[in-house]
Motif scaffolding. Structure first.
Motif, PDB file in Angstrom:
ATOM      1  N   LEU A  19      56.519   3.675   5.958  1.00 59.24           N
ATOM      2  CA  LEU A  19      57.339   4.887   6.989  1.00 59.24           C
ATOM      3  C   LEU A  19      58.822   5.164   6.655  1.00 59.24           C
ATOM      4  CD1 LEU A  19      56.866   3.135  10.413  1.00 59.24           C
ATOM      5  CD2 LEU A  19      56.119   4.484  10.178  1.00 59.24           C
ATOM      6  N   MET A  20      59.046   3.846   5.725  1.00 54.13           N
ATOM      7  CA  MET A  20      60.587   4.982   4.692  1.00 54.13           C
ATOM      8  C   MET A  20      59.697   5.661   3.456  1.00 54.13           C
ATOM      9  SD  MET A  20      62.939   3.531   5.147  1.00 54.13           S
ATOM     10  CE  MET A  20      64.242   3.583   4.520  1.00 54.13           C
ATOM     11  N   VAL A  21      58.695   5.822   3.064  1.00 55.41           N
ATOM     12  CA  VAL A  21      58.908   6.383   2.107  1.00 55.41           C
ATOM     13  C   VAL A  21      57.962   8.148   2.694  1.00 55.41           C
ATOM     14  CG1 VAL A  21      56.453   7.434   0.437  1.00 55.41           C
ATOM     15  CG2 VAL A  21      57.150   4.971   1.034  1.00 55.41           C
ATOM     16  N   LEU A  71      69.186   7.037   8.155  1.00 58.16           N
ATOM     17  CA  LEU A  71      68.056   7.688   9.371  1.00 58.16           C
ATOM     18  C   LEU A  71      66.412   7.206   9.481  1.00 58.16           C
ATOM     19  CD1 LEU A  71      68.064   9.333  12.201  1.00 58.16           C
ATOM     20  CD2 LEU A  71      67.645  11.123  11.030  1.00 58.16           C
ATOM     21  N   SER A  72      66.372   7.000   7.906  1.00 58.05           N
ATOM     22  CA  SER A  72      64.417   7.120   8.001  1.00 58.05           C
ATOM     23  C   SER A  72      64.439   5.985   8.493  1.00 58.05           C
ATOM     24  CB  SER A  72      64.377   7.247   6.278  1.00 58.05           C
ATOM     25  OG  SER A  72      65.053   8.536   6.274  1.00 58.05           O
ATOM     26  N   PHE A  73      65.391   4.687   7.958  1.00 59.41           N
ATOM     27  CA  PHE A  73      65.719   3.275   8.232  1.00 59.41           C
ATOM     28  C   PHE A  73      65.615   2.900   9.934  1.00 59.41           C
ATOM     29  CE2 PHE A  73      68.482  -0.889   8.761  1.00 59.41           C
ATOM     30  CZ  PHE A  73      67.482  -1.627   8.196  1.00 59.41           C
ATOM     31  N   PHE A 125      52.871  -5.515   8.470  1.00 64.02           N
ATOM     32  CA  PHE A 125      53.809  -5.057   9.174  1.00 64.02           C
ATOM     33  C   PHE A 125      54.568  -4.314   8.269  1.00 64.02           C
ATOM     34  CE2 PHE A 125      53.418  -7.643  13.352  1.00 64.02           C
ATOM     35  CZ  PHE A 125      52.093  -7.207  14.585  1.00 64.02           C
ATOM     36  N   SER A 126      55.461  -5.719   6.953  1.00 64.61           N
ATOM     37  CA  SER A 126      55.645  -4.817   6.131  1.00 64.61           C
ATOM     38  C   SER A 126      55.698  -3.813   5.465  1.00 64.61           C
ATOM     39  CB  SER A 126      55.963  -6.131   5.278  1.00 64.61           C
ATOM     40  OG  SER A 126      56.374  -7.718   5.819  1.00 64.61           O
ATOM     41  N   MET A 127      54.043  -3.856   5.501  1.00 68.91           N
ATOM     42  CA  MET A 127      53.555  -2.801   4.721  1.00 68.91           C
ATOM     43  C   MET A 127      53.608  -1.149   5.056  1.00 68.91           C
ATOM     44  SD  MET A 127      50.472  -0.395   4.190  1.00 68.91           S
ATOM     45  CE  MET A 127      49.531  -2.022   5.324  1.00 68.91           C
TER      46      MET A 127
END
Ligand SMILES: Nc1ncnc2c1ncn2[C@@H]1O[C@H](COP(=O)(O)OP(=O)(O)O)[C@@H](O)[C@H]1O
Ligand SMILES: [Mg+2]
Lengths: 291, 242
Positions: free
Chosen positions: A49-51, A63-65, A42-44
Motif C-alpha cells: 500500500l505504501m508503494v 499521507l501514504s502512511f 498484513f505486513s506485506m
C-alpha cells in the motif's frame, strides 16, 4: 566492542519488527484461540500500500502512511467478517485453515497486480543515519525502535489502564461470561482484528525500506514472529516482545560471527531448542497457572 | 403480573431434552429456589433465561415481554443478571476489575463504575483486602463473593444464582446466604441449589425439578411437609423431620 554495540543496535531494530508482528499473533490468539497464519501478509499488504501511494502515485510519505494504516484497519474488519466470523462457532481447525487460505489469497492478489519483481520503498527520513561514537545509527532502525517503544507503552496503557482493555482481556479469558455481563463479544473480537492488522501493517511499513518489498516478505517475517511467540511463551504479550527482540539480536550476531547464509537458520535453531527444552517459553508458567 | 414467567419451556442439547416443558413464575421481590438432583436441568433453566441456550419451544416473559430468542448481551441490559455455575471469575483480572466489568450492561463512566465497585466491598467486606489480587489466586469462597458482587454491579431487577454454595465450607456457605438475604431487600432472586436446607431457608417459594420436569412447587413449609418428596430431594434433614 564497537562491533558488538553496532550489532546490538541492528539486532534490536530488526527484533522490534518481529515483536510487533508477534504481538499481533498473540492478541488474535488470545481473543480467538486461533493462530492467524495471515498475520505476516498484513505486513506485506501494508508495505505494498505504501508503494501504491508513496511511489506509484507520488503522494507525501506521511499521507501514504496514514492511508496505508487506514487500509489495514479496513482489512482487519474484512478479515474478521470474512474469515473468522462465519466460523466462530466451529473448532479451531476450520478457522486456522481459513487464515491459511486468506494468506494465500492476499499474496496471490498482490502477485497478480505487481508481479514477482521486488519493489523499493524509501525510508521516512532523507538522512540515512547518524554516527554516535563508534556506532552508526541507521535512521530507519531508529524509527523502528522508537515506534516500537511507543506502541509497547500504548499497548500496556490500553490493556491495563482502560476499561475497554479490560473488556478485551475478559473476552479472551471467557467469552460466555463476558457476554453474560453485557460485553459485546463480536465487537471485542472485531477490535482485536483491527488492532492486530494495524500492528502487522506498521511492522511491514517500517521494515520495508530495510528489506525489499516483496510477496515473500510476509511469510519470512511471520515465521520469525511465530518463533518469537514460542520463545516468549505463547499467549504472553511481554513474552512476544522480549522473544521478538531476542530473536533479532540472536540472528544478527549469528550472521556476523558464524555464518551469513545461515542467518535465517539461527532463528529456527533457537526455536527448536526452546521446543525441546522449554516448550512453555520464557513466560509460559503464568499461562499454565491461569489455566 | 409476575416479574418472570416461564411457560412450557423446552430446551434440547442435540438429542437430549434437558427441559421438557417447565412452567415457573417468579413474583417481584421474591426469592424463588429451584431444587433438584444433579442433571435435573437447573442450570439449563437459568441458561435459557439469560439467553445462553435457545428454547426449542415455550416462552420466557420478563416484565410481560418475551425474551426467548434474545442473546445474553441484550438480556442483561434488560436487567437480568446471571451468576453462573462455577463462578467464572476472570482469572487474569483483579477482583476490582472483575467487579467493575459487572456494570458492562449499563452506560456509566469508568470513574462512576470504580466508585460503585468500591462501595460493593461494604456488602462483601471479606474480599476488600483482595481488591488487587488476580482472580486465579482466590479461594472458592472468595471467588463466589466476587461472582455475586460482579452480578450485582449490573443493578439487576432479577438475579439468577446457580449453586452459590457448591464446594464451600459450611461457614462460608452461611456467609454467602447472609448476603443473599441482604440482597433480597432490593432484588428479586431465582436461586438454584442442591443444598435444599439452605436453599429453602431464604426462599418465599420453591420448585423441585426432576429430569427436566417440575414435579412439585410450593412454599418452603409445604415442600418440607411432603414426605416422599422430602425424602427423595431434600435429603437427610427432611427425613429426620418426617
Ligand atoms: N452442553 C451440554 N451438552 C449436552 N448435554 C448437556 C449440556 N449441558 C447439560 N446437558 C445435559 O442436560 C441435562 C441437564 O443439565 P443441567 O441443566 O446442567 O443440570 P443441573 O444443573 O440440574 O445439574 C443433563 O442431562 C446434562 O447432562
Ligand atoms: Mg447445574
Amino acid at each position: 566492542m564497537d562491533l558488538v554495540l553496532q550489532l546490538l543496535f541492528t539486532g534490536i531494530g530488526i527484533g522490534a519488527v518481529y515483536a510487533l508482528v508477534a504481538l499481533g499473533f498473540v492478541l488474535i490468539f488470545r481473543a480467538t484461540n486461533v493462530v492467524n497464519f495471515a498475520q505476516g501478509e498484513f505486513s506485506m499488504v501494508a508495505a505494498y500500500l505504501m508503494v501504491v501511494f508513496s511511489v506509484d502515485l507520488g503522494w507525501p510519505y506521511w499521507l501514504s502512511f496514514l492511508i496505508a494504516l487506514a487500509g489495514m484497519a479496513l482489512l482487519g474488519v474484512i478479515f474478521n467478517l470474512g474469515v473468522y466470523y462465519p466460523l466462530r462457532h466451529r473448532t479451531y481447525l476450520p478457522v486456522i485453515i481459513a487464515t491459511i487460505g486468506a494468506s494465500i489469497l492476499l499474496s496471490n492478489s498482490v502477485l497478480a497486480i505487481y508481479g514477482p519483481q521486488p519493489q523499493v520503498l524509501q525510508g521516512w527520513f532523507d538522512t540515512p543515519g547518524i554516527q554516535l561514537g563508534p556506532v552508526y545509527l541507521d535512521s530507519q532502525y531508529l524509527l523502528i525502535i522508537a515506534v516500537t517503544i511507543l506502541l509497547v507503552l500504548f499497548n500496556f496503557w490500553f490493556f491495563e489502564k482502560t476499561l475497554l482493555g479490560k473488556k478485551l482481556q475478559a473476552t479472551s479469558q471467557d467469552k460466555e461470561m463476558a457476554s453474560l455481563l453485557g460485553i459485546s463479544v463480536s465487537t471485542m473480537i472485531m477490535i482485536t482484528f483491527i488492532y492486530s492488522a494495524v500492528l502487522g501493517g506498521l511492522a511491514g511499513i517500517l521494515v520495508a525500506p530495510v528489506l525489499f518489498v516483496s510477496i515473500q516478505m510476509g511469510s519470512t517475517i511471520a515465521l520469525k514472529a511465530f518463533a518469537a511467540t514460542i520463545i516468549g511463551g505463547f499467549g504472553d504479550v511481554t513474552g512476544a516482545i522480549i522473544g521478538g527482540l531476542a530473536l533479532g539480536v540472536i540472528e544478527t550476531f549469528g550472521a556476523a560471527y558464524i555464518s551469513v547464509p545461515y542467518k535465517d537458520g539461527f532463528a529456527f535453531l533457537v526455536l527448536i531448542a526452546f521446543l525441546i527444552f522449554r516448550p512453555q517459553g520464557i513466560f509460559g508458567e503464568r499461562v499454565a497457572e491461569k489455566a | 403480573m409476575p416479574l418472570l414467567e416461564i411457560r412450557n419451556l423446552v430446551v434440547r442439547y442435540g438429542e437430549i431434552e434437558a427441559l421438557r416443558g417447565i412452567t415457573i413464575a417468579v413474583e417481584q421481590g421474591q426469592v424463588v429456589t429451584l431444587l433438584g438432583a444433579n442433571g435435573a436441568g437447573k442450570s439449563t433453566t437459568l441458561r435459557a433465561i439469560s439467553g445462553l441456550e435457545k428454547p426449542a419451544s415455550g416462552d420466557i416473559l420478563f416484565d410481560g415481554h418475551s425474551i426467548a430468542g434474545l442473546g445474553p448481551e441484550a438480556i442483561v441490559r434488560l436487567g437480568i443478571s446471571h451468576v453462573p455455575e462455577g463462578r467464572r471469575v476472570f482469572p487474569g483480572l483483579t477482583v476490582k476489575e472483575n467487579i467493575m466489568l459487572g456494570a458492562s450492561n449499563r452506560k456509566v463512566s469508568a470513574s462512576q463504575i470504580s466508585r460503585e465497585a468500591d462501595a460493593m466491598f461494604d456488602l462483601f467486606p471479606d474480599i476488600r483486602t483482595f481488591s488487587n489480587a488476580l482472580g486465579w489466586t482466590l479461594s472458592g469462597g472468595q471467588l463466589q463473593m466476587v461472582a455475586v458482587a460482579r452480578g450485582l454491579m449490573a443493578k439487576p431487577r432479577l438475579l439468577l444464582l446457580d449453586e452459590p454454595s457448591l464446594g464451600l465450607a459450611p461457614v462460608i456457605v452461611q456467609a454467602v446466604f447472609r448476603i443473599i438475604s441482604q440482597i433480597r431487600k432490593d432484588t428479586t432472586v431465582l436461586l438454584v441449589e442442591q443444598n435444599a436446607r439452605m436453599g429453602l431457608s431464604v426462599a418465599d417459594h420453591g420448585f423441585v425439578l426432576e429430569t427436566g420436569r417440575i414435579v412439585l412447587g410450593g412454599k418452603p413449609d409445604e415442600l418440607w411437609g411432603n414426605e416422599a418428596i422430602a425424602a427423595a430431594y431434600l435429603g437427610g434433614h427432611a427425613k429426620a423431620r418426617a
